[in-house]
Design a protein around this motif. Sequence first.
Motif, PDB file in Angstrom:
ATOM      1  N   VAL A  79       0.775  -1.405   0.006  1.00 34.17           N
ATOM      2  CA  VAL A  79       0.045  -0.009  -0.054  1.00 34.17           C
ATOM      3  C   VAL A  79       0.982   1.461   0.175  1.00 34.17           C
ATOM      4  O   VAL A  79       0.735   1.960  -0.779  1.00 34.17           O
ATOM      5  CB  VAL A  79      -0.960   0.124   1.121  1.00 34.17           C
ATOM      6  CG1 VAL A  79      -1.408   1.411   1.437  1.00 34.17           C
ATOM      7  CG2 VAL A  79      -2.157  -0.833   0.874  1.00 34.17           C
ATOM      8  N   VAL A 113      -2.512   2.081  -6.006  1.00 33.73           N
ATOM      9  CA  VAL A 113      -2.786   1.042  -5.262  1.00 33.73           C
ATOM     10  C   VAL A 113      -3.918   0.051  -6.037  1.00 33.73           C
ATOM     11  O   VAL A 113      -3.610  -1.158  -6.050  1.00 33.73           O
ATOM     12  CB  VAL A 113      -3.635   1.605  -3.764  1.00 33.73           C
ATOM     13  CG1 VAL A 113      -4.257   0.277  -3.003  1.00 33.73           C
ATOM     14  CG2 VAL A 113      -2.518   2.408  -3.199  1.00 33.73           C
ATOM     15  N   LEU A 132      -6.188  -4.803  -0.277  1.00 38.74           N
ATOM     16  CA  LEU A 132      -5.768  -3.638  -1.405  1.00 38.74           C
ATOM     17  C   LEU A 132      -6.785  -2.914  -1.769  1.00 38.74           C
ATOM     18  O   LEU A 132      -6.931  -1.676  -2.094  1.00 38.74           O
ATOM     19  CB  LEU A 132      -4.834  -4.096  -2.425  1.00 38.74           C
ATOM     20  CG  LEU A 132      -3.419  -4.803  -2.136  1.00 38.74           C
ATOM     21  CD1 LEU A 132      -2.788  -5.204  -3.301  1.00 38.74           C
ATOM     22  CD2 LEU A 132      -2.386  -3.293  -1.532  1.00 38.74           C
TER      23      LEU A 132
END
Lengths: 724, 724
Positions: free
Chosen positions: B425, B437, B505
């Motif tokens: 991240v 991301v 994510l």
Amino acid sequence: MTIVYLAMACAALAVLYGIFTSMQVLRAPAGDTRMQDIAAAIQEGAKAYLGRQYRTIAIVGVIVAIILFPTLGALSTVGFVIGAVLSGVAGYVGMEISVRANVRTAEAARGSLQGGLTMAFRSGAITGMLVAGLGLFAIAGIFWYLVAIAGHGPGDREVVEALTALAFGASLISIFARLGGGIFTKAADVGADLVGKVEAGIPEDDPRNPAVIADNVGDNVGDCAGMAADLFETYVVTIGLTMVSIALLVQAPPAELLRLMALPLVVGGVCIITSILGTYMVRLGKGQSIMGALYKGFWTTALLAVPAIYFAASWALGDLNAVIGGAGFLDPGGDTLTVEGAMGAQAPVAGTAFTGMDLFWCMMIGLGVTAALVWITEYYTGTAYRPVKSIARASVTGHGTNVIQGLAISLESTALPTLVIVVAVVASYQLAGIIGVAFAATALLALAGMVVALDAYGPVTDNAGGIAEMAQLPDEVRHRTDALDAVGNTTKAVTKGYAIGSAALAALVLFGAYTTDLRLFFPDLTVDFSLSNPYVIVGLLLGALLPYLFGAFGMTAVGRAAGSVVEDVRAQFAADPGIMAGTSRPQYGRTVDIVTRAAIREMIIPSLLPVLSPVAVYYIVMWVAGQAQGFAALGAMLLGVIVSGLFVAISMTSGGGAWDNAKKYIEDGNHGGKGSEAHKAAVTGDTVGDPYKDTAGPAVNPMIKITNIVALLLLAALAGGGAA
Amino acid sequence: MTIVYLAMACAALAVLYGIFTSMQVLRAPAGDTRMQDIAAAIQEGAKAYLGRQYRTIAIVGVIVAIILFPTLGALSTVGFVIGAVLSGVAGYVGMEISVRANVRTAEAARGSLQGGLTMAFRSGAITGMLVAGLGLFAIAGIFWYLVAIAGHGPGDREVVEALTALAFGASLISIFARLGGGIFTKAADVGADLVGKVEAGIPEDDPRNPAVIADNVGDNVGDCAGMAADLFETYVVTIGLTMVSIALLVQAPPAELLRLMALPLVVGGVCIITSILGTYMVRLGKGQSIMGALYKGFWTTALLAVPAIYFAASWALGDLNAVIGGAGFLDPGGDTLTVEGAMGAQAPVAGTAFTGMDLFWCMMIGLGVTAALVWITEYYTGTAYRPVKSIARASVTGHGTNVIQGLAISLESTALPTLVIVVAVVASYQLAGIIGVAFAATALLALAGMVVALDAYGPVTDNAGGIAEMAQLPDEVRHRTDALDAVGNTTKAVTKGYAIGSAALAALVLFGAYTTDLRLFFPDLTVDFSLSNPYVIVGLLLGALLPYLFGAFGMTAVGRAAGSVVEDVRAQFAADPGIMAGTSRPQYGRTVDIVTRAAIREMIIPSLLPVLSPVAVYYIVMWVAGQAQGFAALGAMLLGVIVSGLFVAISMTSGGGAWDNAKKYIEDGNHGGKGSEAHKAAVTGDTVGDPYKDTAGPAVNPMIKITNIVALLLLAALAGGGAA
């Protein structure tokens, strides 16, 4: 200042109650020589362990003090030392009483159930009152010294830093004590069960088992001393940090601020009185219900607390309907506090101000949360309700289904406490902002004397049962101590749920203190605590990881230490066949010594995890993305640790209690009773639940606090040292 | 548009690969009559279950579609239906192949290990390519239709809403399929083991056990169909939402936006090609290592993906070093996005813009995360490393210590994946903000074809072993299928860790979409997402509760349904003693039917939990504290569910895999081997791990997604319907 004197007087009363009741307990007959021999072995082991534990912690404490002195100044160092020493004292004295009350409870249970109950509960009440009394005395004493003697204003930085350092000292000791004691007690318990019940086929507490004394020592150093240190920490952090947040957030003239800051102290004080009154109500009724007797004491304390808190608030604040200062409300839409405390006072007062009556209602919410948590824990761990019965029923189909159902109950048991806490946060925040949440937490903790009394009663009855078995007292004595002990599982679970529940309420208050300090120390730095900042997500995730990693360490430590117990016992059996024949005495001390060394060794690294993690997260993120993001990630970590820790702790402590009582439910003759296949499965569940409920789960509470306090201290240190 | 056509061509290639390989598989010999009889019973049961499951889900789907049509319009309804139908198709076709490949794998394993491996892996590869192919085809097709045919701009609201609705359809089906299939497979598995292995003392997959067909059916409907629907959902949500976030956040002229939005599609496309190439590399080497053979395929796919992604990006974007638009970076210090997407475009572009090269590096981070997660899962669930060995060793001291060590490993296994995700991240955000991301998540998911192939291979070998046992094939065949199956435990755990890792994510991306939509739909509302807002804490806590409550439901459901299996089997044994004697055939269909009904009944309420909770939280908080706080609590809930869900899911899936392989490790002759006390304890651990890893754990992933998507749809609905 009169209010503070009153609080100190109440704290002194608690200590006097402790001394007076100790004399009562010690005057009671301590049984025959055999019983006294066993008790002496337990005493010796407990003292040896606690002595070694405290020496180890002292090394850490001295190192921390040496770091604190140059970075945060003398005042913080002194506060830290006082908190650390008193936390240690609370645990040590609790253990000292407990190892003397156990044999006296066994002796009293020869006479009657009421006799055993009175003896065990009195011993618990001594620990309870000492925890609350010493805690209140420390906070009130430091506040009194700084304001009345040293002449600081009540909202001055010195007061804030001394109280924070006091909390840090208490927390640091308590995490070691909770974890070390927890590893000791469960390693001995699991090890003794595995090699005794399972391998050798001898009953629990059989004197031929070399681990039996270690098991009984564990109850005293883990469930009693460790728990007392933990609750001392919770008490000091909650009440102390309520005062700190008033100092930081409330905009008011010093006299008014003094009265508001004294309110948590006097609430703690009057609740000590209602707790003492409550202890005298613990008597069996017609139904001979032990839980009913304990509840009589608890409900007396809680119900008397309602008028007591009302009068305390009226007296401290004067007119309850007058508007008090301007509290640190959040500007809806902004992400930082718009009100600085008395120190900063840069911004105009914003948000709705509150009245004394609002605070009274917030405290009622706190009492309500306590009552709700007690009821929910009773539901999830009591033998009369669905959860425990469902685990017992699942035991019929084997070990696997017992564990599956136990894990399902563990997971489920988090729901109601979370909803209660959410409702309490919303309601108290609506009434009086963050200060309202802080007062709800204070009222929750004000009942700590009684809650600890109920908990510390447990290990005494557990030991009494062990002594009755080892000294071969008549069967009816063992039945009485078993009945007393079964209730202990629920009361122990109650305390843990209570501590972690208070941690959830306190988290918001601690975060408020963090953001306010941040503004104060770094006025030019804009820190983005919004959820759309990825460093906030990173902080939340890393914070959420801590309870998992910590739990893994705790569980592994118990497994490993229990393994050494098993090996030692096997070796003793092999070396001397006379042990199993009952002709020679096992080397109890050798097993105690092995568990002692294992517990001390295993407690160090996990205990340092919450101390070092906040520092590491701050520096690493700062290095990658700058100081503002470092503070954002650190702040988010503080909330991540509670968001995940609340669930980890409740699931472990409630689940563990439910497993234990499912076993007891089967032993009461259900699903085939003792010796059945269902019972064997239930013993497995109980073994799994042991480190869940007594090692990993309860240590999450001090872990959360210490993470938060280290962050506050780090801020102060980065800002270039303390006020002193 | 050429780029989109290429992506569609790759998707078509995947489907062609599926058809071609299916023909190969079906041409292989299906064994003797006895084997075919057994396979037919499994086929019949699997089809009957899946048919009933889809009929039930269809009712929910139609109700949802009826609600969607008037609130969000026709376009969203159509998108929803396409997502739902294709998710169902992916699962159904996977099951259809799997129930045919199982018997052919058993037959091929008669010849050689390589023969069995090829057959099982090809069958898995068909499912894998269909999941990726259908997913990519759906996203690319909708995008192509709206942009090239209907003439919308690539960043138009219609595109955003259609892709979101597509994701919703896929998620809704997959949560039912994952949970229903998971309950079925584990209820049958646990029930069959309890009553067969434990009570009757007959081996696993013994044809005398009436639950044995249900157990084999479960592998197909849970581990294959449920998993395929889940990964289809993950694929569609991740790649679709990456495109949505580009549309919402990137400020660029339509032509450039089109190229950027097509990039995730073409990356998915080229990775399908590298996955297909990878499948041909799955061959045993000299060492006859099965895991080594599978890894050859995986590493080929992953390594070829590096140049493939580079060329795809160069081709889609042109000059990789040119600065692309202005991405939606966060204003450090603010708490809302300062850049609106192409739709809103009110604010000036802020933050650092990024280049194609930055995106390339973000995608390399995504590939790195995949590799790291595979390695970590292998470490935690493989028999060659400390975690599994420690559980096996703990089994020697009994059931309790096995479970304690398993839980410790469960908790511990969350640490490394969390750190990997945190690093990913931070790194991808530093490179290209939230879009970075999103691209990391896209590259992660682009390998889904190969990952699903490795996973879907597992249930086929599991079934093949069952058929070999029931058809009494020679011992060496069973040894070969056992060897193939052992590896399946690790590959199954890999997929689950992979899916939940991508969810972590994606969470940031989804939250970005939520805040952007909020600004777009309610421009006058200031919502405070700061951690100092107590409603944010409330949302985090309630979100964190969902995985726990959901896990509790899943575990209880398995326990309860397994109980009905046990009762049915006992009844069959009692009614007809010929079953145990081997003279009469048990009523397999009756047990299948009981598990079917139980699974369908138990899946409904937990599946609705994540659908209804966001709506409930929004309305309740809105009612208490106003609309802005309602949106704040809802947003925080979306992150709370991932902050806790990540840990719950990883601990359950890795822990369960470790328990299973600890049993296999003992069965390989360690610590006393099969039949020893250690083995019995390991069987208990495996039973506990079953619902952990195959029911509750994996269903957390679609649960997280669905909570997020429902929130996005709620926003759109509150804003007064969609664009169409």
